[in-house]
Structure formats: structure tokens, C-alpha cells
Scaffold this motif. Structure first.
Motif, mmCIF file in Angstrom:
data_model
loop_
_atom_site.group_PDB
_atom_site.id
_atom_site.type_symbol
_atom_site.label_atom_id
_atom_site.label_comp_id
_atom_site.label_asym_id
_atom_site.label_seq_id
_atom_site.Cartn_x
_atom_site.Cartn_y
_atom_site.Cartn_z
ATOM 1 N N PRO A 139 0.812 -1.232 0.000
ATOM 2 C CA PRO A 139 0.000 0.000 0.000
ATOM 3 C C PRO A 139 0.836 1.269 0.000
ATOM 4 O O PRO A 139 0.431 2.288 -0.583
ATOM 5 N N MET A 140 2.014 1.250 0.612
ATOM 6 C CA MET A 140 2.874 2.423 0.607
ATOM 7 C C MET A 140 3.399 2.694 -0.801
ATOM 8 O O MET A 140 3.503 3.855 -1.228
ATOM 9 N N ALA A 141 3.732 1.618 -1.531
ATOM 10 C CA ALA A 141 4.192 1.780 -2.910
ATOM 11 C C ALA A 141 3.071 2.324 -3.784
ATOM 12 O O ALA A 141 3.295 3.215 -4.614
ATOM 13 N N VAL A 142 1.868 1.801 -3.600
ATOM 14 C CA VAL A 142 0.724 2.262 -4.386
ATOM 15 C C VAL A 142 0.424 3.727 -4.077
ATOM 16 O O VAL A 142 0.015 4.489 -4.965
ATOM 17 N N ALA A 143 0.648 4.136 -2.836
ATOM 18 C CA ALA A 143 0.433 5.541 -2.463
ATOM 19 C C ALA A 143 1.530 6.453 -3.000
ATOM 20 O O ALA A 143 1.392 7.681 -2.962
ATOM 21 N N GLY A 144 2.625 5.869 -3.500
ATOM 22 C CA GLY A 144 3.674 6.676 -4.112
ATOM 23 C C GLY A 144 4.855 6.995 -3.235
ATOM 24 O O GLY A 144 5.671 7.858 -3.581
ATOM 25 N N VAL A 145 5.000 6.332 -2.098
ATOM 26 C CA VAL A 145 6.150 6.574 -1.218
ATOM 27 C C VAL A 145 7.409 6.050 -1.898
ATOM 28 O O VAL A 145 7.506 4.853 -2.195
ATOM 29 N N PRO A 146 8.396 6.898 -2.182
ATOM 30 C CA PRO A 146 9.610 6.458 -2.887
ATOM 31 C C PRO A 146 10.361 5.378 -2.111
ATOM 32 O O PRO A 146 10.346 5.363 -0.867
ATOM 33 N N PRO A 147 11.015 4.454 -2.819
ATOM 34 C CA PRO A 147 11.748 3.369 -2.152
ATOM 35 C C PRO A 147 12.756 3.853 -1.116
ATOM 36 O O PRO A 147 12.911 3.231 -0.062
ATOM 37 N N LEU A 148 13.471 4.954 -1.395
ATOM 38 C CA LEU A 148 14.441 5.461 -0.432
ATOM 39 C C LEU A 148 13.765 5.843 0.873
ATOM 40 O O LEU A 148 14.268 5.529 1.968
ATOM 41 N N VAL A 149 12.629 6.495 0.778
ATOM 42 C CA VAL A 149 11.884 6.887 1.978
ATOM 43 C C VAL A 149 11.388 5.646 2.698
ATOM 44 O O VAL A 149 11.494 5.531 3.931
ATOM 45 N N PHE A 150 10.865 4.697 1.937
ATOM 46 C CA PHE A 150 10.357 3.455 2.530
ATOM 47 C C PHE A 150 11.450 2.723 3.300
ATOM 48 O O PHE A 150 11.260 2.321 4.458
ATOM 49 N N LEU A 151 12.609 2.524 2.682
ATOM 50 C CA LEU A 151 13.690 1.789 3.336
ATOM 51 C C LEU A 151 14.174 2.501 4.591
ATOM 52 O O LEU A 151 14.493 1.867 5.607
ATOM 53 N N THR A 152 14.209 3.827 4.545
ATOM 54 C CA THR A 152 14.701 4.583 5.691
ATOM 55 C C THR A 152 13.726 4.524 6.864
ATOM 56 O O THR A 152 14.139 4.281 8.006
ATOM 57 N N VAL A 153 12.434 4.743 6.613
ATOM 58 C CA VAL A 153 11.476 4.710 7.724
ATOM 59 C C VAL A 153 11.339 3.288 8.268
ATOM 60 O O VAL A 153 11.088 3.102 9.467
ATOM 61 N N ALA A 154 11.534 2.285 7.400
ATOM 62 C CA ALA A 154 11.515 0.901 7.879
ATOM 63 C C ALA A 154 12.652 0.664 8.863
ATOM 64 O O ALA A 154 12.464 0.045 9.921
ATOM 65 N N ALA A 155 13.850 1.152 8.531
ATOM 66 C CA ALA A 155 15.004 0.997 9.425
ATOM 67 C C ALA A 155 14.795 1.765 10.723
ATOM 68 O O ALA A 155 15.103 1.257 11.813
ATOM 69 N N LEU A 156 14.245 2.971 10.639
ATOM 70 C CA LEU A 156 14.001 3.768 11.845
ATOM 71 C C LEU A 156 12.969 3.093 12.744
ATOM 72 O O LEU A 156 13.093 3.111 13.975
ATOM 73 N N ASN A 157 11.947 2.506 12.144
ATOM 74 C CA ASN A 157 10.934 1.786 12.920
ATOM 75 C C ASN A 157 11.565 0.622 13.674
ATOM 76 O O ASN A 157 11.303 0.415 14.869
ATOM 77 N N LEU A 158 12.415 -0.120 12.986
ATOM 78 C CA LEU A 158 13.075 -1.270 13.614
ATOM 79 C C LEU A 158 14.031 -0.817 14.714
ATOM 80 O O LEU A 158 14.088 -1.427 15.794
#
Length: 416
Positions: A139-158
Motif C-alpha cells: 500500500p505504501m508503494a501504491v500511495a507513491g512513497v519512494p523506495p528510499l523513503v520506505f527503506l529509511t522509515v523501515a530501518a528507523l521503525n526497527l
């Protein structure tokens, strides 16, 4: 950028501080075998991630390129903030269904198997979550969240989730209403019936309050950590396979083909009626709960700790070079680390064959170095050969010394 790699020194610094807090407060949050088991599953997860991380990244990037409804810019602060919150919502459902469906629990159970609760538990991660985890973030990809942003917020969440795995921090007042705190997350790791399957958020507890899965930590109900079907092992490889193996055997034993197929997607704990009748599973009585333990001599513990230190250094080196490795090179590194962690697990369990496995592992070190050189994984010079031969020889002498002192006598008996 691998944020986890750069955070490793901080992780171990905080673990050291927690050990000091344990001593100062007279607590016993750590057991060596349990901590090495947790750290071993984390190391194995990161090592195998070198091979499997492309699954999630490629599927996310493909969906972003072809299915995105909006063009969001990585230069916008609002995109980053919304992505951080959006990721945690996706994580909530990934995490929740990881507790509610058999095949997803098979991957996630690894994180819950420890019967202790400390910062090493935070690093206890699955190696098979890549199989289905990527689906929940599309759903984040479909909403248009760029991969760089996705990978970074994923790491911060972890990274955020690391600090909540401690028993030393009490409830934090109004923050308990907004964030996942140590108190909220202790509830999540409990096997007490009142606490089970609650508090799924990664950063925000708001999702649990909104979707009805929140449970406060109760003063009159001390948390008992672990899972209702105990792992009873210190082995990182078996930790990743235990639930899958149980589902597989139940599927084979089922008389109905429909049951054999649907068991994987049924609610966690569901078993075919005929299988449950013929092969009942006893759940531990929490009023008489005892943690899994295997008696180890001081020499055995020191040997295991030193061996794990070597594999930790090697695993960190593998992660640092991950972007430059071909699949075959990464596979060799992962296999070498997996064999070492398996051997350490067998050693910690006092398996009858642990000593023979150690001898085999040490004997394979030099051939593995030669193979690594032939695959251009590294370029071993004379010093590398001398260091590895010296390490193998010192380890062999250590084994002989332990055997002479009788410290490996327990290794001739199965674990208790």
C-alpha cells in the motif's frame, strides 16, 4: 545505507549498560545461553538477509514504478513524516496477522521464543519473514512513497523497537497512550492468557487502541515471557524451523487433503481434529513455569562466548560488504555462519555429538578460506592463512583442555 550495521556498536553498548543495571539492581535478566541464542538468530537473520533482501525491495520498487497513484517527493518533510506513520500502520497489520495465521506465525515466532526479556531479545529476528512480509507494505508503494523513503522509515521503525525490550524501565505516564513503551511491549511478549496477542504496534500504540488489541501491563499479573509451545533449544537454525516443521508434520498426518492445504492459513494454533486427537500438545502450566535450561561448565560457556564473538565479527564484515557480493559469494558466507551458529547451539545444548561437530567445523575452516578465495569473496594472503590456522589450532587445544578437565562430559548426555 545499512542503518542496522551502523547501529551494532550502540546495540552492544546498551546491552552492556543493561548488564550493569542488572548487577546494580540485583536482577538476573540475562542467561548466557539464551542471550547467545537470541543474538545468533539475529546474526543469522542479517546474514540471510544479504540473499533475501532483494525480494522485498524489488517487489516494492516494481509496485511503486507501475502502480503508484501519486508522485510523492523524497524532498518533502511531510512525505517523510506521513511515510513514518504509514509504515507503522502497515507494520501493525503485518505484526498482527503474524500472530493470527499459522504460516505467518511460523516466521514471527522466532522473536518470541526467548523466555528472558532483555535488549538481546530485541535482536532475536526471523530469517524467513521475507517470504510474505513484503505484501503488507505494498500500500505504501501504491500511495507513491519512494523506495528510499520506505527503506529509511523501515530501518528507523526497527531501530526504535530496540529500546523497548527491557524490564528496567517502568510505565512512562502519558507516553503509554501514544507510543509503544517497554511496559506496552512486555505485554506483547507474554504468554499469560490475559496478555497474549496484544500491543502489535512498532512505534505507536494508537493502532492497538483503535483496533481493539491494547492491553495494559497489570501490577497483579507478572509477565511470563515465551511461547506456549516452548522451543526448548538454543539453536538458531531450529528456532527458525520449529513451527514450520510442526505444521508440516500435522499436514502429513491429516487424513483430509483439505486440512492438509488449509492448515497453513488457519488461525494460529489450529490443527486438524484427527491429528489433535492422535497427537495432543500439552501446554505448560504457567503456575509451575520453569525456563528451559541446560547445565554448562564455566569453561564451556567461555568457549561458546569466544566462538560466537568470531562469528559476530565475520557476520558484521559480511554485512559491510553485502552490496558488493554476488549471490554465490553471499551464499558461501551465509552457509559458513549458519554452520558455526548451529555448532554453538549444539554446544550450548550439551548435545552428544556437539564435540564431533566442533571438530568438523574447525577442520572445514581452511578449505572454506580456499573456496572463498577462489570465488573472490576475499583475497587471502599469508597472514589470513596463519590467523585462521592459528584460531583453529587454539580452538582445538581449548577443546582438548576442556575434555581433559572433564568440562565436556556433559556434552555426552542429551539436554535436560
Amino acid at each position: 545505507m545499512n542503518y542496522i550495521l551502523y547501529a551494532v556498536p550502540l546495540f552492544f553498548l546498551l546491552i552492556g549498560l543493561e548488564l550493569l543495571a542488572d548487577r546494580w539492581r540485583g536482577r538476573h535478566s540475562y542467561r548466557l545461553a539464551d542471550a547467545l541464542s537470541s543474538l545468533g538468530t539475529g546474526l543469522l537473520s542479517q546474514a540471510t538477509g544479504v540473499l533475501t533482501k532483494a525480494v522485498g525491495l524489488l517487489t516494492y520498487t516494481f509496485a511503486w514504478q507501475h502502480l503508484a497513484l501519486f508522485e510523492l517527493s523524497a524532498d518533502s518533510l511531510w512525505v517523510w513524516l506521513l511515510a513514518f506513520v504509514f509504515y507503522d500502520l502497515c507494520y501493525y497489520w503485518n505484526h498482527r496477522l503474524g500472530h493470527e495465521r499459522n504460516v505467518l506465525w511460523a516466521a514471527h515466532a522466532v522473536h518470541h521464543q526467548s523466555e528472558d526479556y532483555n535488549l538481546s531479545t530485541a535482536l532475536r529476528q526471523t530469517s524467513t519473514g521475507f517470504l510474505f512480509g513484503w505484501i503488507f507494505y505494498l500500500p505504501m508503494a501504491v500511495a507513491g512513497v519512494p523506495p528510499l523513503v520506505f527503506l529509511t522509515v523501515a530501518a528507523l521503525n526497527l531501530l526504535y523497537q530496540f529500546w523497548v525490550h527491557t524490564r528496567h524501565i517502568p510505565k512512562l505516564g502519558w507516553l503509554e497512550w501514544l507510543l509503544i513503551t517497554p511496559s506496552n511491549h512486555r505485554v506483547h511478549h507474554a504468554q499469560n492468557p490475559v496478555y497474549m496477542d496484544r500491543n502489535y504496534g512498532g512505534v505507536f500504540i494508537l493502532w492497538d487502541r483503535l483496533f481493539g488489541t491494547f492491553q495494559e501491563e497489570l501490577d497483579d499479573e507478572p509477565v511470563i515471557f515465551g511461547v506456549t509451545v516452548p522451543l526448548a533449544s538454543w539453536n538458531p537454525l531450529w528456532a527458525n524451523l520449529q513451527v514450520y516443521a510442526g505444521l508440516w508434520y500435522d499436514a502429513k498426518r491429516a487424513s483430509s487433503w483439505w486440512d492438509r492445504l488449509r492448515i497453513w492459513l488457519m488461525p494460529t494454533g489450529w490443527r486438524p481434529a484427527d491429528v489433535a486427537a492422535r497427537y495432543p500438545q500439552e501446554k505448560p502450566d504457567l503456575s509451575r513455569f520453569c525456563k528451559f535450561e541446560v547445565a554448562l561448565g564455566r569453561g564451556q560457556q567461555i568457549y561458546a562466548l569466544l566462538q560466537f564473538g568470531l562469528y559476530l565479527v565475520a557476520g558484521t564484515w559480511l554485512l559491510a560488504r553485502a552490496d558488493d557480493l554476488a549471490p554465490l559469494q553471499a551464499a558461501l558466507g551465509c552457509a559458513w555462519i549458519a554452520l558455526g551458529l548451529y555448532g554453538i547451539g549444539a554446544w550450548l545444548e550439551n548435545r552428544a555429538w556437539a564435540l564431533r561437530l566442533e571438530l568438523l567445523r574447525l577442520a572445514l575452516n581452511l578449505p572454506t578460506l580456499w573456496l572463498a578465495g577462489s570465488l573472490d569473496l576475499l583475497v587471502p594472503d599469508a597472514r589470513a592463512w596463519v590467523w585462521l590456522a592459528g584460531y583453529s589450532l587454539v580452538s582445538l587445544l581449548g577443546l582438548c583442555w576442556l575434555r581433559t578437565r572433564g568440562s565436556t562430559s556433559a556434552a555426552l548426555a542429551p539436554p535436560v
